[in-house]
Design a protein around this motif. Structure first.
Motif, PDB file in Angstrom:
ATOM      1  N   PHE A  22      82.336 143.493  90.845  1.00  0.00           N
ATOM      2  CA  PHE A  22      83.078 144.097  89.730  1.00  0.00           C
ATOM      3  C   PHE A  22      82.238 144.225  88.469  1.00  0.00           C
ATOM      4  CE2 PHE A  22      85.826 143.822  85.969  1.00  0.00           C
ATOM      5  CZ  PHE A  22      86.577 144.970  86.167  1.00  0.00           C
ATOM      6  N   ALA A  23      81.422 143.239  88.173  1.00  0.00           N
ATOM      7  CA  ALA A  23      80.602 143.304  86.952  1.00  0.00           C
ATOM      8  C   ALA A  23      79.689 144.532  86.975  1.00  0.00           C
ATOM      9  CB  ALA A  23      79.770 142.036  86.803  1.00  0.00           C
ATOM     10  N   LEU A  24      79.125 144.837  88.140  1.00  0.00           N
ATOM     11  CA  LEU A  24      78.275 146.015  88.258  1.00  0.00           C
ATOM     12  C   LEU A  24      79.101 147.293  88.250  1.00  0.00           C
ATOM     13  CD1 LEU A  24      75.534 144.975  90.854  1.00  0.00           C
ATOM     14  CD2 LEU A  24      75.232 145.503  88.424  1.00  0.00           C
ATOM     15  N   GLN A  25      80.283 147.256  88.851  1.00  0.00           N
ATOM     16  CA  GLN A  25      81.175 148.414  88.795  1.00  0.00           C
ATOM     17  C   GLN A  25      81.478 148.778  87.348  1.00  0.00           C
ATOM     18  OE1 GLN A  25      84.677 147.302  90.963  1.00  0.00           O
ATOM     19  NE2 GLN A  25      83.787 147.769  92.972  1.00  0.00           N
ATOM     20  N   ARG A  26      81.762 147.769  86.563  1.00  0.00           N
ATOM     21  CA  ARG A  26      82.108 148.024  85.167  1.00  0.00           C
ATOM     22  C   ARG A  26      80.909 148.559  84.387  1.00  0.00           C
ATOM     23  NH1 ARG A  26      84.998 143.872  80.819  1.00  0.00           N
ATOM     24  NH2 ARG A  26      85.068 145.392  79.117  1.00  0.00           N
ATOM     25  N   PHE A  27      79.734 147.984  84.642  1.00  0.00           N
ATOM     26  CA  PHE A  27      78.530 148.460  83.953  1.00  0.00           C
ATOM     27  C   PHE A  27      78.237 149.916  84.302  1.00  0.00           C
ATOM     28  CE2 PHE A  27      73.928 149.240  84.176  1.00  0.00           C
ATOM     29  CZ  PHE A  27      73.606 149.104  82.832  1.00  0.00           C
ATOM     30  N   VAL A  28      78.252 150.236  85.592  1.00  0.00           N
ATOM     31  CA  VAL A  28      77.956 151.601  86.021  1.00  0.00           C
ATOM     32  C   VAL A  28      79.005 152.569  85.479  1.00  0.00           C
ATOM     33  CG1 VAL A  28      77.726 153.136  88.014  1.00  0.00           C
ATOM     34  CG2 VAL A  28      76.715 150.851  88.075  1.00  0.00           C
ATOM     35  N   SER A  29      80.264 152.155  85.482  1.00  0.00           N
ATOM     36  CA  SER A  29      81.336 153.012  84.970  1.00  0.00           C
ATOM     37  C   SER A  29      81.173 153.260  83.478  1.00  0.00           C
ATOM     38  CB  SER A  29      82.705 152.377  85.259  1.00  0.00           C
ATOM     39  OG  SER A  29      82.933 152.268  86.643  1.00  0.00           O
ATOM     40  N   ASP A  30      80.718 152.253  82.743  1.00  0.00           N
ATOM     41  CA  ASP A  30      80.433 152.446  81.314  1.00  0.00           C
ATOM     42  C   ASP A  30      79.314 153.462  81.112  1.00  0.00           C
ATOM     43  OD1 ASP A  30      82.394 150.699  80.526  1.00  0.00           O
ATOM     44  OD2 ASP A  30      81.042 149.042  80.035  1.00  0.00           O
ATOM     45  N   VAL A  31      78.301 153.393  81.970  1.00  0.00           N
ATOM     46  CA  VAL A  31      77.195 154.349  81.893  1.00  0.00           C
ATOM     47  C   VAL A  31      77.698 155.766  82.181  1.00  0.00           C
ATOM     48  CG1 VAL A  31      75.026 155.072  82.971  1.00  0.00           C
ATOM     49  CG2 VAL A  31      75.423 152.657  82.451  1.00  0.00           C
ATOM     50  N   ILE A  32      78.552 155.880  83.194  1.00  0.00           N
ATOM     51  CA  ILE A  32      79.137 157.184  83.520  1.00  0.00           C
ATOM     52  C   ILE A  32      79.976 157.688  82.355  1.00  0.00           C
ATOM     53  CG2 ILE A  32      80.796 158.371  85.014  1.00  0.00           C
ATOM     54  CD1 ILE A  32      79.832 156.540  87.282  1.00  0.00           C
ATOM     55  N   GLY A  33      80.747 156.790  81.751  1.00  0.00           N
ATOM     56  CA  GLY A  33      81.549 157.175  80.602  1.00  0.00           C
ATOM     57  C   GLY A  33      80.701 157.685  79.457  1.00  0.00           C
ATOM     58  N   LEU A  34      79.560 157.033  79.222  1.00  0.00           N
ATOM     59  CA  LEU A  34      78.694 157.388  78.095  1.00  0.00           C
ATOM     60  C   LEU A  34      77.919 158.685  78.337  1.00  0.00           C
ATOM     61  CD1 LEU A  34      77.413 156.689  75.363  1.00  0.00           C
ATOM     62  CD2 LEU A  34      75.761 155.268  76.597  1.00  0.00           C
ATOM     63  N   PHE A  35      77.388 158.837  79.541  1.00  0.00           N
ATOM     64  CA  PHE A  35      76.481 159.955  79.789  1.00  0.00           C
ATOM     65  C   PHE A  35      77.124 161.144  80.511  1.00  0.00           C
ATOM     66  CE2 PHE A  35      73.555 156.360  79.255  1.00  0.00           C
ATOM     67  CZ  PHE A  35      72.713 156.883  78.285  1.00  0.00           C
ATOM     68  N   PHE A  36      78.353 160.989  80.956  1.00  0.00           N
ATOM     69  CA  PHE A  36      79.035 162.098  81.612  1.00  0.00           C
ATOM     70  C   PHE A  36      80.374 162.410  80.944  1.00  0.00           C
ATOM     71  CE2 PHE A  36      76.033 160.677  84.803  1.00  0.00           C
ATOM     72  CZ  PHE A  36      75.561 161.869  85.320  1.00  0.00           C
ATOM     73  N   TYR A  37      81.282 161.437  80.912  1.00  0.00           N
ATOM     74  CA  TYR A  37      82.602 161.700  80.332  1.00  0.00           C
ATOM     75  C   TYR A  37      82.482 162.130  78.871  1.00  0.00           C
ATOM     76  CZ  TYR A  37      85.516 159.934  84.185  1.00  0.00           C
ATOM     77  OH  TYR A  37      86.161 159.773  85.378  1.00  0.00           O
ATOM     78  N   TRP A  38      81.765 161.350  78.075  1.00  0.00           N
ATOM     79  CA  TRP A  38      81.689 161.627  76.633  1.00  0.00           C
ATOM     80  C   TRP A  38      81.074 162.990  76.319  1.00  0.00           C
ATOM     81  CZ3 TRP A  38      83.620 159.616  72.239  1.00  0.00           C
ATOM     82  CH2 TRP A  38      83.061 160.036  71.032  1.00  0.00           C
ATOM     83  N   PRO A  39      79.887 163.312  76.808  1.00  0.00           N
ATOM     84  CA  PRO A  39      79.305 164.619  76.448  1.00  0.00           C
ATOM     85  C   PRO A  39      80.080 165.798  77.009  1.00  0.00           C
ATOM     86  CG  PRO A  39      77.918 163.455  78.031  1.00  0.00           C
ATOM     87  CD  PRO A  39      78.923 162.485  77.563  1.00  0.00           C
ATOM     88  N   PHE A  40      80.545 165.723  78.265  1.00  0.00           N
ATOM     89  CA  PHE A  40      81.302 166.838  78.833  1.00  0.00           C
ATOM     90  C   PHE A  40      82.623 167.036  78.095  1.00  0.00           C
ATOM     91  CE2 PHE A  40      78.492 166.470  82.550  1.00  0.00           C
ATOM     92  CZ  PHE A  40      78.314 167.813  82.853  1.00  0.00           C
ATOM     93  N   ALA A  41      83.280 165.931  77.740  1.00  0.00           N
ATOM     94  CA  ALA A  41      84.554 166.030  77.030  1.00  0.00           C
ATOM     95  C   ALA A  41      84.355 166.625  75.637  1.00  0.00           C
ATOM     96  CB  ALA A  41      85.211 164.651  76.930  1.00  0.00           C
ATOM     97  N   ARG A  42      83.286 166.252  74.982  1.00  0.00           N
ATOM     98  CA  ARG A  42      83.053 166.765  73.634  1.00  0.00           C
ATOM     99  C   ARG A  42      82.647 168.248  73.673  1.00  0.00           C
ATOM    100  NH1 ARG A  42      86.017 163.618  72.952  1.00  0.00           N
ATOM    101  NH2 ARG A  42      85.992 161.748  71.642  1.00  0.00           N
ATOM    102  N   ILE A  43      81.914 168.639  74.690  1.00  0.00           N
ATOM    103  CA  ILE A  43      81.609 170.071  74.868  1.00  0.00           C
ATOM    104  C   ILE A  43      82.905 170.843  75.094  1.00  0.00           C
ATOM    105  CG2 ILE A  43      80.548 171.750  76.423  1.00  0.00           C
ATOM    106  CD1 ILE A  43      78.293 169.693  76.855  1.00  0.00           C
ATOM    107  N   ALA A  44      83.789 170.294  75.923  1.00  0.00           N
ATOM    108  CA  ALA A  44      85.073 170.948  76.187  1.00  0.00           C
ATOM    109  C   ALA A  44      85.899 171.072  74.912  1.00  0.00           C
ATOM    110  CB  ALA A  44      85.849 170.159  77.241  1.00  0.00           C
ATOM    111  N   ARG A  45      85.799 170.074  74.041  1.00  0.00           N
ATOM    112  CA  ARG A  45      86.557 170.135  72.791  1.00  0.00           C
ATOM    113  C   ARG A  45      86.038 171.246  71.880  1.00  0.00           C
ATOM    114  NH1 ARG A  45      88.331 165.042  68.950  1.00  0.00           N
ATOM    115  NH2 ARG A  45      89.383 166.282  67.347  1.00  0.00           N
TER     116      ARG A  45
END
Length: 284
Positions: free
Chosen positions: A188-211
Motif C-alpha cells: 500500500f505504501a508504494l501504491q500511494r506513492f505511485v498514485s501521488d506521482v500519477i496525480g502530480l504528473f498526469f491528473y493535474w496537468p491534463f485537468a488544468r489543460i482541460a480547464r
C-alpha cells in the motif's frame, strides 16, 4: 449514531484484498482535506437525476458501500434515518468520525449481500462507485433492490466502458489499465506513492489543460476533463482509487440499464453527463 449490527465470518460477494485496500484508502484520504463546497459540487453531479423529494424527514434509506461517508454527510441532514453499509471496518471508522454529528445514522459492517435490513423496508437507496468492485455486480444490485419498498428510488454509479468515447480514448485506457494491474500488486505504501506521482504528473496537468479549454465544444473529450475544477487532494485520492484496486469492472450504459431491469427496477434514467454512468430507477 449507532452500530446496527456486526457481521461475523466471511462476507459474501466481496474480494478480501479489495476490501482491505479501500479501508486503507479511506483511512489515508478521510476527506478532511476537501472543502465542503467541492464535496457539495461532486454530490450534486452524482445525485443530479435522483428525485430530491425522496430525501425527506420521513424517509429511511441506505448507502451501500458508504466508504468515508462523504455522500452520506449530505443525505443524513435531510432524512429520518440513514443506514451506512460497508464491508471494511476501517472505512466505517472513518465514516463514524465524519458523520459523528448526526444521530440518525446507523452503521453496518457488512457486505451488500449480507445487509441485515428487512426486505421491502427502505424508502430510498444509493450505491456510488462500489458495485463494480464486487465479484458479482448483478447479484449485489439484486440485493439492493430487495431492500426497497415498491416505488422507492435507487441511484447507481458504475464505471463506464467508454461506450461514448472514440477509439483512441479506449486505447489510452488500456494503457492505464495495464498500469493499474501492476500498481495494484504493490504494497500500500508504494501504491500511494505511485498514485501521488500519477496525480502530480498526469491528473493535474491534463485537468488544468482541460480547464483552459473547457468552453470549447471539443474540450469534453479531453482526458481527465472531469477533474478540471478539482483540488489536488481529490486528484490524488481518485488516482489511488483508480490504480490501487485489484478488481475493476466497466459497463456500457445499455448494460447497466439491463442490469437494473433484471434487478426489478423501472422508470430507469441514465444521466448523459459526467460522471459516467449514473443511473436511477424505481423498484417495481
Amino acid at each position: 449514531m449507532s452500530d446496527a449490527n456486526r457481521s461475523t465470518g466471511a462476507l459474501a460477494n466481496v474480494d478480501a484484498a479489495v476490501v482491505e485496500g479501500f479501508g486503507k484508502e479511506w483511512a489515508a484520504f478521510d476527506q478532511s482535506g476537501v472543502s465542503r463546497q467541492e464535496l457539495r459540487r461532486a454530490f450534486e453531479k452524482y445525485f443530479a437525476i435522483f428525485p430530491a423529494s425522496a430525501l425527506n424527514e420521513q424517509a429511511v434509506g441506505f448507502d451501500a458501500g458508504c466508504g468515508s461517508g462523504r455522500w452520506a454527510s449530505f443525505v443524513a441532514p435531510s432524512v429520518k434515518e440513514l443506514h451506512c453499509v460497508d464491508a471494511s471496518a476501517e472505512a466505517l471508522a472513518v465514516a463514524k468520525r465524519m458523520l459523528g454529528a448526526f444521530g440518525n445514522v446507523q452503521f453496518h459492517h457488512s457486505s451488500v449481500a449480507d445487509m441485515s435490513l428487512p426486505d421491502g423496508s427502505m424508502d430510498f437507496g444509493y450505491s456510488l462507485g462500489v458495485l463494480h468492485h464486487l465479484p458479482d455486480t448483478q447479484s449485489a444490485l439484486n440485493h439492493c433492490s430487495q431492500k426497497l419498498k415498491p416505488g422507492a428510488p435507487f441511484l447507481l454509479y458504475l464505471y463506464y466502458a467508454f461506450d461514448n468515447r472514440p477509439l483512441w480514448f479506449r486505447a489510452l485506457w488500456r494503457v492505464s489499465d495495464a498500469a493499474r494491474r501492476m500498481i495494484s500488486r504493490l504494497p500500500f505504501a508504494l501504491q500511494r506513492f505511485v498514485s501521488d506521482v500519477i496525480g502530480l504528473f498526469f491528473y493535474w496537468p491534463f485537468a488544468r489543460i482541460a480547464r483552459i479549454f473547457e468552453n470549447r465544444k471539443w474540450a469534453a473529450s479531453l482526458p481527465l476533463f472531469f477533474y478540471r475544477r478539482s483540488s489536488f487532494y481529490i486528484m490524488r485520492n481518485d488516482a489511488l482509487d483508480r490504480f490501487a484496486t485489484k478488481l475493476e469492472k466497466r459497463f456500457t450504459a445499455a448494460q447497466i440499464v439491463a442490469m437494473m431491469q433484471n434487478a426489478g427496477f423501472e422508470n430507469i434514467q441514465v444521466n448523459p453527463d459526467e460522471p459516467y454512468w449514473c443511473v436511477s430507477g424505481t423498484r417495481r
